[in-house]
Write a protein that holds these residues in place. Structure first.
Motif, PDB file in Angstrom:
ATOM      1  N   VAL A  83       0.856  -1.189   0.000  1.00  0.00           N
ATOM      2  CA  VAL A  83       0.000   0.000   0.000  1.00  0.00           C
ATOM      3  C   VAL A  83       0.893   1.240   0.000  1.00  0.00           C
ATOM      4  CG1 VAL A  83      -1.732   1.312   1.259  1.00  0.00           C
ATOM      5  CG2 VAL A  83      -1.869  -1.186   1.194  1.00  0.00           C
ATOM      6  N   GLN A  84       0.583   2.153  -0.923  1.00  0.00           N
ATOM      7  CA  GLN A  84       1.317   3.422  -0.981  1.00  0.00           C
ATOM      8  C   GLN A  84       0.330   4.548  -0.699  1.00  0.00           C
ATOM      9  OE1 GLN A  84       1.546   1.271  -3.936  1.00  0.00           O
ATOM     10  NE2 GLN A  84       3.091   0.220  -2.698  1.00  0.00           N
ATOM     11  N   LEU A  85       0.772   5.521   0.067  1.00  0.00           N
ATOM     12  CA  LEU A  85      -0.062   6.662   0.428  1.00  0.00           C
ATOM     13  C   LEU A  85       0.593   7.945  -0.043  1.00  0.00           C
ATOM     14  CD1 LEU A  85      -0.933   5.638   4.102  1.00  0.00           C
ATOM     15  CD2 LEU A  85      -2.303   5.240   2.062  1.00  0.00           C
ATOM     16  N   GLN A  86      -0.188   8.796  -0.704  1.00  0.00           N
ATOM     17  CA  GLN A  86       0.318  10.066  -1.208  1.00  0.00           C
ATOM     18  C   GLN A  86      -0.539  11.186  -0.654  1.00  0.00           C
ATOM     19  OE1 GLN A  86       3.047  10.516  -3.365  1.00  0.00           O
ATOM     20  NE2 GLN A  86       2.752  12.685  -2.916  1.00  0.00           N
ATOM     21  N   ALA A  87       0.041  11.955   0.265  1.00  0.00           N
ATOM     22  CA  ALA A  87      -0.678  13.066   0.879  1.00  0.00           C
ATOM     23  C   ALA A  87      -0.480  14.334   0.075  1.00  0.00           C
ATOM     24  CB  ALA A  87      -0.198  13.265   2.306  1.00  0.00           C
ATOM     25  N   SER A  88      -1.498  15.174   0.093  1.00  0.00           N
ATOM     26  CA  SER A  88      -1.418  16.453  -0.594  1.00  0.00           C
ATOM     27  C   SER A  88      -2.354  17.451   0.062  1.00  0.00           C
ATOM     28  CB  SER A  88      -1.781  16.283  -2.076  1.00  0.00           C
ATOM     29  OG  SER A  88      -3.105  15.809  -2.211  1.00  0.00           O
ATOM     30  N   GLY A  89      -2.162  18.720  -0.277  1.00  0.00           N
ATOM     31  CA  GLY A  89      -3.088  19.744   0.180  1.00  0.00           C
ATOM     32  C   GLY A  89      -2.546  20.681   1.233  1.00  0.00           C
ATOM     33  N   GLY A  90      -1.349  20.449   1.726  1.00  0.00           N
ATOM     34  CA  GLY A  90      -0.798  21.358   2.727  1.00  0.00           C
ATOM     35  C   GLY A  90      -0.478  22.715   2.136  1.00  0.00           C
ATOM     36  N   GLY A  91      -0.176  23.658   3.008  1.00  0.00           N
ATOM     37  CA  GLY A  91       0.171  24.983   2.541  1.00  0.00           C
ATOM     38  C   GLY A  91       0.142  25.986   3.667  1.00  0.00           C
ATOM     39  N   LEU A  92       0.156  27.252   3.279  1.00  0.00           N
ATOM     40  CA  LEU A  92       0.151  28.365   4.232  1.00  0.00           C
ATOM     41  C   LEU A  92      -1.237  28.976   4.284  1.00  0.00           C
ATOM     42  CD1 LEU A  92       1.640  30.420   6.057  1.00  0.00           C
ATOM     43  CD2 LEU A  92       2.193  31.688   3.956  1.00  0.00           C
ATOM     44  N   VAL A  93      -1.745  29.181   5.472  1.00  0.00           N
ATOM     45  CA  VAL A  93      -3.072  29.772   5.648  1.00  0.00           C
ATOM     46  C   VAL A  93      -3.046  30.667   6.884  1.00  0.00           C
ATOM     47  CG1 VAL A  93      -3.922  27.813   7.002  1.00  0.00           C
ATOM     48  CG2 VAL A  93      -5.541  29.238   5.733  1.00  0.00           C
ATOM     49  N   GLN A  94      -3.866  31.684   6.863  1.00  0.00           N
ATOM     50  CA  GLN A  94      -3.964  32.559   8.022  1.00  0.00           C
ATOM     51  C   GLN A  94      -4.834  31.933   9.106  1.00  0.00           C
ATOM     52  OE1 GLN A  94      -5.323  36.394   6.554  1.00  0.00           O
ATOM     53  NE2 GLN A  94      -3.217  37.147   6.467  1.00  0.00           N
ATOM     54  N   ALA A  95      -4.587  32.343  10.329  1.00  0.00           N
ATOM     55  CA  ALA A  95      -5.406  31.858  11.439  1.00  0.00           C
ATOM     56  C   ALA A  95      -6.875  32.159  11.171  1.00  0.00           C
ATOM     57  CB  ALA A  95      -4.963  32.529  12.742  1.00  0.00           C
ATOM     58  N   GLY A  96      -7.700  31.168  11.466  1.00  0.00           N
ATOM     59  CA  GLY A  96      -9.123  31.302  11.198  1.00  0.00           C
ATOM     60  C   GLY A  96      -9.535  30.763   9.849  1.00  0.00           C
ATOM     61  N   GLY A  97      -8.566  30.469   9.016  1.00  0.00           N
ATOM     62  CA  GLY A  97      -8.845  29.968   7.681  1.00  0.00           C
ATOM     63  C   GLY A  97      -9.057  28.471   7.647  1.00  0.00           C
ATOM     64  N   SER A  98      -9.224  27.962   6.433  1.00  0.00           N
ATOM     65  CA  SER A  98      -9.498  26.542   6.231  1.00  0.00           C
ATOM     66  C   SER A  98      -8.525  25.948   5.224  1.00  0.00           C
ATOM     67  CB  SER A  98     -10.925  26.341   5.720  1.00  0.00           C
ATOM     68  OG  SER A  98     -11.874  26.796   6.655  1.00  0.00           O
ATOM     69  N   LEU A  99      -8.338  24.661   5.354  1.00  0.00           N
ATOM     70  CA  LEU A  99      -7.464  23.931   4.444  1.00  0.00           C
ATOM     71  C   LEU A  99      -7.939  22.486   4.400  1.00  0.00           C
ATOM     72  CD1 LEU A  99      -4.945  24.937   2.890  1.00  0.00           C
ATOM     73  CD2 LEU A  99      -3.545  23.924   4.695  1.00  0.00           C
ATOM     74  N   GLY A 100      -7.835  21.864   3.246  1.00  0.00           N
ATOM     75  CA  GLY A 100      -8.221  20.469   3.117  1.00  0.00           C
ATOM     76  C   GLY A 100      -7.045  19.618   2.684  1.00  0.00           C
TER      77      GLY A 100
END
Length: 120
Positions: free
Chosen positions: A1-18
């Motif tokens: 099984v291989q897992l590939q994560a994505s979606g990180g980044g920079l966001v301001q406090a109070g913001g959202s990220l997936g």
């Protein structure tokens, strides 16, 4: 099984990220999937986990702000993060647990990690 994560980044406090974690390979005995995170100088901690049937568990620090989900048909795990705080800054790792079989031990697979940075 291989897992590939994505979606990180920079966001301001109070913001959202997936975040997403795409799994490939044999998922036949994969039950629990989830996310850990590790902040600089800190131990890795469990953020959230989800069973194949949908049962979920969360760290107290993210309850009510983060939502974990999975699409078993697409072999993809998700983490929706809302109301982000600077203390959520960390490298986030997805994992998948392969259940043991009578002659085969269980095993945990890890994704490569994706950095989430929350600025104040």
């Amino acid at each position: 099984v291989q897992l590939q994560a994505s979606g990180g980044g920079l966001v301001q406090a109070g913001g959202s990220l997936g975040l997403s974690c795409a799994a490939s390979g044999s998922m036949l005995r994969i039950n629990t999937m989830g996310w850990y995170r590790q902040a600089p100088g800190m131990q890795r901690e469990l953020v959230a986990a989800i069973l194949r049937g949908g049962f979920t568990t969360y760290a107290d620090s993210v309850k009510g702000r983060f939502t974990i989900s999975r699409d078993n048909a697409k072999n993809t795990l998700y983490l929706q993060m809302n109301s982000l705080k600077p203390e959520d800054t960390a490298v986030y790792y997805c994992f998948a647990d392969q259940d043991a079989f009578p002659t085969t031990p269980g095993k945990r697979y890890w994704g490569q990690g994706t950095l989430v940075t929350v600025s104040s």
